[in-house]
Write an enzyme that holds these catalytic residues in place. Sequence first.
Site, PDB file in Angstrom:
ATOM      1  N   SER A 109       0.898  -1.268  -0.006  1.00 14.18           N
ATOM      2  CA  SER A 109      -0.131   0.061   0.044  1.00 14.18           C
ATOM      3  C   SER A 109       0.789   1.175  -0.048  1.00 14.18           C
ATOM      4  O   SER A 109       1.815   1.563   1.056  1.00 14.18           O
ATOM      5  CB  SER A 109      -1.006  -0.059   1.272  1.00 14.18           C
ATOM      6  N   LYS A 129      -1.274  -1.006  -4.347  1.00 13.32           N
ATOM      7  CA  LYS A 129      -2.209  -0.344  -4.099  1.00 13.32           C
ATOM      8  C   LYS A 129      -1.880   1.074  -3.877  1.00 13.32           C
ATOM      9  O   LYS A 129      -0.819   1.276  -3.052  1.00 13.32           O
ATOM     10  CB  LYS A 129      -3.010  -0.772  -2.919  1.00 13.32           C
ATOM     11  N   LYS A 137      -2.988   5.206  -2.616  1.00 16.97           N
ATOM     12  CA  LYS A 137      -3.756   6.026  -1.782  1.00 16.97           C
ATOM     13  C   LYS A 137      -4.145   7.105  -3.111  1.00 16.97           C
ATOM     14  O   LYS A 137      -3.373   7.663  -3.667  1.00 16.97           O
ATOM     15  CB  LYS A 137      -3.268   6.616  -0.464  1.00 16.97           C
ATOM     16  N   ASP A 139      -7.101   3.313  -3.103  1.00 27.96           N
ATOM     17  CA  ASP A 139      -7.777   3.215  -1.512  1.00 27.96           C
ATOM     18  C   ASP A 139      -7.995   4.929  -1.528  1.00 27.96           C
ATOM     19  O   ASP A 139      -7.069   5.702  -1.236  1.00 27.96           O
ATOM     20  CB  ASP A 139      -7.006   2.973  -0.665  1.00 27.96           C
ATOM     21  N   GLU A 193     -11.312   1.104  -3.217  1.00 30.96           N
ATOM     22  CA  GLU A 193     -11.538   0.853  -1.734  1.00 30.96           C
ATOM     23  C   GLU A 193     -11.959   1.985  -1.167  1.00 30.96           C
ATOM     24  O   GLU A 193     -11.470   3.126  -1.223  1.00 30.96           O
ATOM     25  CB  GLU A 193     -10.009   0.301  -1.032  1.00 30.96           C
ATOM     26  N   ASP A 237     -13.713  -0.832   3.533  1.00 26.81           N
ATOM     27  CA  ASP A 237     -12.806  -1.094   4.500  1.00 26.81           C
ATOM     28  C   ASP A 237     -13.534  -0.393   5.723  1.00 26.81           C
ATOM     29  O   ASP A 237     -14.278  -0.899   6.469  1.00 26.81           O
ATOM     30  CB  ASP A 237     -11.619  -0.362   4.171  1.00 26.81           C
ATOM     31  N   LYS A 253      -9.888  -6.289   8.370  1.00 27.66           N
ATOM     32  CA  LYS A 253      -8.715  -5.880   9.382  1.00 27.66           C
ATOM     33  C   LYS A 253      -9.255  -6.378  10.586  1.00 27.66           C
ATOM     34  O   LYS A 253     -10.311  -5.871  10.998  1.00 27.66           O
ATOM     35  CB  LYS A 253      -8.553  -4.645   9.524  1.00 27.66           C
ATOM     36  N   GLY A 294      -4.270  -3.666   6.334  1.00 29.03           N
ATOM     37  CA  GLY A 294      -2.925  -3.396   7.154  1.00 29.03           C
ATOM     38  C   GLY A 294      -3.161  -2.343   7.780  1.00 29.03           C
ATOM     39  O   GLY A 294      -4.004  -1.333   7.424  1.00 29.03           O
TER      40      GLY A 294
HETATM   41  O1  OSB Z   1      -7.109   2.453   4.692  1.00 26.11           O
HETATM   42  O2  OSB Z   1      -6.135   0.501   4.352  1.00 26.11           O
HETATM   43  C1  OSB Z   1      -5.971   1.704   5.017  1.00 26.11           C
HETATM   44  C2  OSB Z   1      -2.789   2.302   7.028  1.00 26.11           C
HETATM   45  C3  OSB Z   1      -3.394   2.831   8.135  1.00 26.11           C
HETATM   46  C4  OSB Z   1      -4.897   3.195   8.054  1.00 26.11           C
HETATM   47  C5  OSB Z   1      -5.699   2.825   7.161  1.00 26.11           C
HETATM   48  C6  OSB Z   1      -5.098   2.383   6.025  1.00 26.11           C
HETATM   49  C7  OSB Z   1      -3.655   2.016   6.015  1.00 26.11           C
HETATM   50  C8  OSB Z   1      -3.282   1.322   4.595  1.00 26.11           C
HETATM   51  C9  OSB Z   1      -1.645   0.540   5.114  1.00 26.11           C
HETATM   52  O3  OSB Z   1      -3.489   1.279   3.514  1.00 26.11           O
HETATM   53  C10 OSB Z   1      -1.675  -0.825   4.991  1.00 26.11           C
HETATM   54  C11 OSB Z   1      -0.350  -1.467   5.425  1.00 26.11           C
HETATM   55  O4  OSB Z   1      -0.637  -1.866   6.686  1.00 26.11           O
HETATM   56  O5  OSB Z   1       0.421  -1.520   4.574  1.00 26.11           O
HETATM   57 MG    MG Z   2      -8.302   0.947   3.375  1.00 24.12          MG
END
Ligand code: OSB
Ligand code: MG
Length: 368
Positions: A135, A161, A163, A188, A213, A238, A262, A290
Site C-alpha cells: 500500500s 495499491k 492512496k 484506496d 477501496e 474497509d 482487518k 493492514g
Molecule cells: O485504509 O487501508 C487503509 C494504514 C493505516 C490506516 C488505514 C489504512 C492503511 C493502509 C496501510 O493502507 C496498509 C499497510 O499496513 O500496509
Molecule cells: Mg483502506
Amino acid sequence: MKIDRIELRHIKMELISPFVTSMGIEYDEEHIIVRVDGEGLTGWGESVAEGTPFYSYETVTTAWHILSDFLIPSVLGRDISGIDEAIAGYTKVRGHMMAKAGLEAALWDLFAKSMGISLSEMLGGVRRKIDVGVSIGIQESVPKLIRKVEGYLSEGYKRIKIKIAPGLDMQFIEALHLEFPGTLLQVDANSAYTLDHIDLFKKMDEYSLSLIEQPLGYEDIFDHSKLQKEIKTPICLDESIHSLDDTRTAIELGSCRIINIKPGRVGGFTESKLIHDYCASMNIPVWHGGMLESGIGRAGNVALASLQNFTLPGDISASKRYYKEDIVEPEFRVNPDGTMDVPTKPGIGVEVNMQMLDKVTVNKKVFS
Ligand code: OSB
Ligand code: MG
C-alpha cells in the site's frame, strides 16, 4: 487457562518514510502492545488504534482506557476455558473494536501456545505462504510514484495499491496503467469522495483497476450501493465494515463486491472469521488489510490471511517496508515470488525482541 498478569505498552515506531493519505500524513505509528501471561506462557497482541482519530474514532488513549477499565478486569485472575468465554466477559462493551482486538489477539496467541499449535492452524488456515501486496501513500509526483512501484515490483510484490484523494487520482492511475500493464492495481480513497464524483469513478472504469477501496463516507453503506450500480470496477469496503452484520448489509445491498478484513476494525479474529466464512458462502473474495502493524500485529495478520477465502493479495508487506527495525525475530520478509511464509511455530510463531520493544515503549502498565 488462568490469566495471571496483563501488561499494556504504548509503543511509538518511526516509519522509514512518511505515509500520506487523504486522512493526513503519518511520520510514526503509535499502537498498544498487549501481553497476557498465564500458566507460565505468554501471549502477545497489538491494538491498532492510532495516535490520531483520523482513520477510526479510536485512539491509543481511548483503547488504553477501554482495555484498562473494562476489558482487562473482565479476564484478569479468571480461569478461562477458551476465546469465546473471554469474549463473552466483555460483550457488554459496545464498539471499541481495536481495543477488543488487541486483547483477543494476545489470548489467541496464549491459547495456541498452550495447545502447541500455530495461530494459523488454530484459526483454520490452509496456506503455508500468502500472496502479498503493498500500500503506497500519495507521492509528490508521478515519476516518484513510478520509481517506488518499480522498486516494490522488483522485490516481488504481487499487487500495488495507491492512496488517492480528489485532485490526486487520475494522473497517478493513468501513469501506472501505462507504465505497468498487467500489474494488479487498486486504489484506496479512505472516504475522500462523495456521489458528486460519480463521473470520475466512471472514468476509472477504463483503467482495469482490481478494485476501488472505500470511496465514500467512512460509515456509509447506502451511497456505496448507489455508486456500485453505476460503475463496473468492484468497490471494496474497509472503514464501513465493523462486524458480520455490516458485511451482510453491504453484500445484500450490493454496496461492494469485495471485503477488506482487518481484525482491529471488526473486534478481533473471531469476528474476522465469521466475516470470512460468510463472504466465502456468498462468493465474495476477501483480502487482509493492514494498519502499519509492528511484527506482533503482522504475525496475527499473516496467520489470518492463511484462511481459504483470502484469495486476493493483502496489505501485508515486509517489516522493512515500514520500519528500520522490527520488534520481532525473525522479521517478516517477502519471498522473490511475492509470497510471505506463514509462521509454523506455536502461537504467533515469532519471538518478541524485548530490547527493541523496550526501545519503542513510551508508557507501560501492569495489571496483576
Ligand atoms: O485504509 O487501508 C487503509 C494504514 C493505516 C490506516 C488505514 C489504512 C492503511 C493502509 C496501510 O493502507 C496498509 C499497510 O499496513 O500496509
Ligand atoms: Mg483502506
